[in-house]
Each structure stands twice: as structure tokens, then as C-alpha cells.
Design a protein around this motif. Structure first.
Motif, PDB file in Angstrom:
ATOM      1  N   MET A 164      -4.508  -6.068  -5.371  1.00 52.90           N
ATOM      2  CA  MET A 164      -4.816  -5.694  -4.020  1.00 52.90           C
ATOM      3  C   MET A 164      -4.143  -4.371  -3.716  1.00 52.90           C
ATOM      4  SD  MET A 164      -4.443  -9.352  -2.029  1.00 52.90           S
ATOM      5  CE  MET A 164      -2.875  -9.780  -2.765  1.00 52.90           C
ATOM      6  N   ILE A 165      -4.868  -3.532  -3.027  1.00 55.36           N
ATOM      7  CA  ILE A 165      -4.332  -2.237  -2.598  1.00 55.36           C
ATOM      8  C   ILE A 165      -4.572  -2.120  -1.102  1.00 55.36           C
ATOM      9  CG2 ILE A 165      -4.400   0.264  -2.867  1.00 55.36           C
ATOM     10  CD1 ILE A 165      -5.750  -0.192  -5.592  1.00 55.36           C
ATOM     11  N   PHE A 166      -3.534  -1.756  -0.387  1.00 58.73           N
ATOM     12  CA  PHE A 166      -3.625  -1.561   1.054  1.00 58.73           C
ATOM     13  C   PHE A 166      -3.132  -0.164   1.385  1.00 58.73           C
ATOM     14  CE2 PHE A 166      -2.929  -6.034   0.282  1.00 58.73           C
ATOM     15  CZ  PHE A 166      -3.829  -6.663   1.135  1.00 58.73           C
ATOM     16  N   VAL A 167      -3.779   0.487   2.343  1.00 63.56           N
ATOM     17  CA  VAL A 167      -3.320   1.774   2.858  1.00 63.56           C
ATOM     18  C   VAL A 167      -3.050   1.589   4.345  1.00 63.56           C
ATOM     19  CG1 VAL A 167      -3.876   4.197   3.271  1.00 63.56           C
ATOM     20  CG2 VAL A 167      -4.651   3.080   1.168  1.00 63.56           C
ATOM     21  N   TYR A 168      -1.843   1.941   4.742  1.00 57.36           N
ATOM     22  CA  TYR A 168      -1.434   1.845   6.138  1.00 57.36           C
ATOM     23  C   TYR A 168      -1.097   3.233   6.656  1.00 57.36           C
ATOM     24  CZ  TYR A 168      -0.778  -3.124   5.153  1.00 57.36           C
ATOM     25  OH  TYR A 168      -0.972  -4.433   4.792  1.00 57.36           O
ATOM     26  N   SER A 169      -1.178   3.417   7.962  1.00 57.70           N
ATOM     27  CA  SER A 169      -0.749   4.672   8.581  1.00 57.70           C
ATOM     28  C   SER A 169       0.178   4.341   9.739  1.00 57.70           C
ATOM     29  CB  SER A 169      -1.949   5.478   9.090  1.00 57.70           C
ATOM     30  OG  SER A 169      -2.570   4.815  10.170  1.00 57.70           O
ATOM     31  N   GLY A 170       0.961   5.326  10.108  1.00 51.29           N
ATOM     32  CA  GLY A 170       1.873   5.173  11.233  1.00 51.29           C
ATOM     33  C   GLY A 170       3.153   5.926  11.001  1.00 51.29           C
ATOM     34  N   SER A 171       3.932   6.048  12.050  1.00 54.33           N
ATOM     35  CA  SER A 171       5.192   6.781  11.934  1.00 54.33           C
ATOM     36  C   SER A 171       6.384   5.850  11.867  1.00 54.33           C
ATOM     37  CB  SER A 171       5.336   7.744  13.117  1.00 54.33           C
ATOM     38  OG  SER A 171       5.281   7.019  14.331  1.00 54.33           O
ATOM     39  N   ASP A 172       6.159   4.554  12.086  1.00 60.34           N
ATOM     40  CA  ASP A 172       7.239   3.578  12.093  1.00 60.34           C
ATOM     41  C   ASP A 172       6.820   2.377  11.256  1.00 60.34           C
ATOM     42  OD1 ASP A 172       9.215   1.716  12.617  1.00 60.34           O
ATOM     43  OD2 ASP A 172       9.073   1.885  14.793  1.00 60.34           O
ATOM     44  N   CYS A 173       7.584   2.040  10.246  1.00 62.81           N
ATOM     45  CA  CYS A 173       7.220   0.947   9.334  1.00 62.81           C
ATOM     46  C   CYS A 173       7.094  -0.405  10.038  1.00 62.81           C
ATOM     47  CB  CYS A 173       8.219   0.845   8.184  1.00 62.81           C
ATOM     48  SG  CYS A 173       8.014   2.128   6.953  1.00 62.81           S
ATOM     49  N   SER A 174       7.665  -0.541  11.213  1.00 61.17           N
ATOM     50  CA  SER A 174       7.565  -1.817  11.920  1.00 61.17           C
ATOM     51  C   SER A 174       6.262  -1.939  12.716  1.00 61.17           C
ATOM     52  CB  SER A 174       8.760  -2.000  12.854  1.00 61.17           C
ATOM     53  OG  SER A 174       8.732  -1.018  13.866  1.00 61.17           O
ATOM     54  N   ALA A 175       5.490  -0.859  12.779  1.00 59.57           N
ATOM     55  CA  ALA A 175       4.241  -0.888  13.557  1.00 59.57           C
ATOM     56  C   ALA A 175       3.142  -0.124  12.833  1.00 59.57           C
ATOM     57  CB  ALA A 175       4.481  -0.304  14.939  1.00 59.57           C
ATOM     58  N   LEU A 176       2.863  -0.508  11.582  1.00 61.02           N
ATOM     59  CA  LEU A 176       1.835   0.182  10.806  1.00 61.02           C
ATOM     60  C   LEU A 176       0.454  -0.380  11.114  1.00 61.02           C
ATOM     61  CD1 LEU A 176       3.584   0.398   7.325  1.00 61.02           C
ATOM     62  CD2 LEU A 176       3.380   2.186   9.064  1.00 61.02           C
ATOM     63  N   ALA A 177      -0.564   0.471  10.957  1.00 63.59           N
ATOM     64  CA  ALA A 177      -1.962   0.057  11.135  1.00 63.59           C
ATOM     65  C   ALA A 177      -2.654   0.127   9.783  1.00 63.59           C
ATOM     66  CB  ALA A 177      -2.654   0.980  12.127  1.00 63.59           C
ATOM     67  N   CYS A 178      -3.396  -0.910   9.446  1.00 60.55           N
ATOM     68  CA  CYS A 178      -4.125  -0.917   8.177  1.00 60.55           C
ATOM     69  C   CYS A 178      -5.316   0.029   8.275  1.00 60.55           C
ATOM     70  CB  CYS A 178      -4.590  -2.330   7.838  1.00 60.55           C
ATOM     71  SG  CYS A 178      -5.381  -2.436   6.213  1.00 60.55           S
ATOM     72  N   VAL A 179      -5.372   0.997   7.362  1.00 67.12           N
ATOM     73  CA  VAL A 179      -6.465   1.968   7.319  1.00 67.12           C
ATOM     74  C   VAL A 179      -7.624   1.398   6.515  1.00 67.12           C
ATOM     75  CG1 VAL A 179      -7.135   4.275   6.530  1.00 67.12           C
ATOM     76  CG2 VAL A 179      -4.876   3.904   7.549  1.00 67.12           C
ATOM     77  N   THR A 180      -7.314   0.841   5.348  1.00 59.52           N
ATOM     78  CA  THR A 180      -8.329   0.251   4.473  1.00 59.52           C
ATOM     79  C   THR A 180      -7.633  -0.567   3.395  1.00 59.52           C
ATOM     80  OG1 THR A 180     -10.325   0.722   3.165  1.00 59.52           O
ATOM     81  CG2 THR A 180      -8.458   2.228   2.891  1.00 59.52           C
ATOM     82  N   SER A 181      -8.422  -1.369   2.695  1.00 61.93           N
ATOM     83  CA  SER A 181      -7.859  -2.162   1.605  1.00 61.93           C
ATOM     84  C   SER A 181      -8.966  -2.545   0.636  1.00 61.93           C
ATOM     85  CB  SER A 181      -7.189  -3.427   2.144  1.00 61.93           C
ATOM     86  OG  SER A 181      -8.137  -4.267   2.758  1.00 61.93           O
ATOM     87  N   VAL A 182      -8.560  -3.003  -0.546  1.00 54.59           N
ATOM     88  CA  VAL A 182      -9.498  -3.502  -1.547  1.00 54.59           C
ATOM     89  C   VAL A 182      -8.826  -4.675  -2.251  1.00 54.59           C
ATOM     90  CG1 VAL A 182      -8.760  -1.889  -3.357  1.00 54.59           C
ATOM     91  CG2 VAL A 182     -11.027  -2.890  -3.462  1.00 54.59           C
ATOM     92  N   ASP A 183      -9.634  -5.700  -2.563  1.00 52.81           N
ATOM     93  CA  ASP A 183      -9.102  -6.896  -3.206  1.00 52.81           C
ATOM     94  C   ASP A 183     -10.150  -7.461  -4.161  1.00 52.81           C
ATOM     95  OD1 ASP A 183      -7.964  -9.276  -3.962  1.00 52.81           O
ATOM     96  OD2 ASP A 183      -7.882 -10.127  -1.960  1.00 52.81           O
ATOM     97  N   ALA A 184      -9.886  -7.377  -5.453  1.00 57.46           N
ATOM     98  CA  ALA A 184     -10.804  -7.918  -6.452  1.00 57.46           C
ATOM     99  C   ALA A 184     -10.568  -9.402  -6.679  1.00 57.46           C
ATOM    100  CB  ALA A 184     -10.655  -7.147  -7.771  1.00 57.46           C
ATOM    101  N   GLY A 185      -9.617  -9.979  -5.953  1.00 57.70           N
ATOM    102  CA  GLY A 185      -9.344 -11.407  -6.081  1.00 57.70           C
ATOM    103  C   GLY A 185      -8.738 -11.745  -7.427  1.00 57.70           C
ATOM    104  N   ALA A 186      -9.033 -12.914  -7.909  1.00 58.22           N
ATOM    105  CA  ALA A 186      -8.441 -13.405  -9.157  1.00 58.22           C
ATOM    106  C   ALA A 186      -9.119 -12.835 -10.397  1.00 58.22           C
ATOM    107  CB  ALA A 186      -8.508 -14.926  -9.188  1.00 58.22           C
TER     108      ALA A 186
END
Length: 67
Positions: A1-23
Motif C-alpha cells: 500500500m502506498i499513501f500520499v498525504y499533504s499538510g504542514s502538520d503531521c497531526s492533521a494530514l490530508a490523504c491526497v491519493t493511495s493505491v492498494d493491490a491487496g494481498a
């Protein structure tokens, strides 16, 4: 799984996009358009707490400009 987050504070990040090929353990590729001046954080994790090993490549492409 790969996630990309954005934001200036690690406690309040917003998910930009993600991908998950599962098992399936298939290689994952994620593409997104970044914006200047925005901090992005990339998180890579394994399926169901499985350890992750491999390579990560990041490519930056300059936008095409109409003249």
C-alpha cells in the motif's frame, strides 16, 4: 500500500491519493499531480502488517507550457 498525504502538520494530514493491490503482492504504481509549496508525505506499508521490501522511485516531470 502506498499513501500520499499533504499538510504542514503531521497531526492533521490530508490523504491526497493511495493505491492498494491487496494481498496479491503485485507491484504498485501511484501517480499524482503535486503543487508548488505543498509538503507531501509518502507512507509505504505492507498488507495486513506484512513487512515491506523493495525499491521506490520518484520522478518529477515539469509541466508543459503553451507559448
Amino acid at each position: 500500500m502506498i499513501f500520499v498525504y499533504s499538510g504542514s502538520d503531521c497531526s492533521a494530514l490530508a490523504c491526497v491519493t493511495s493505491v492498494d493491490a491487496g494481498a496479491s503482492a503485485a507491484a504498485e504504481t501511484l501517480t499524482f499531480t503535486s503543487l508548488p509549496g505543498v509538503n507531501y508525505y509518502i507512507m509505504v506499508c505492507g498488507y495486513s502488517s506484512t513487512a515491506v521490501s523493495g525499491n521506490m522511485g520518484i520522478t518529477c516531470v515539469s509541466p508543459a507550457y503553451n507559448v
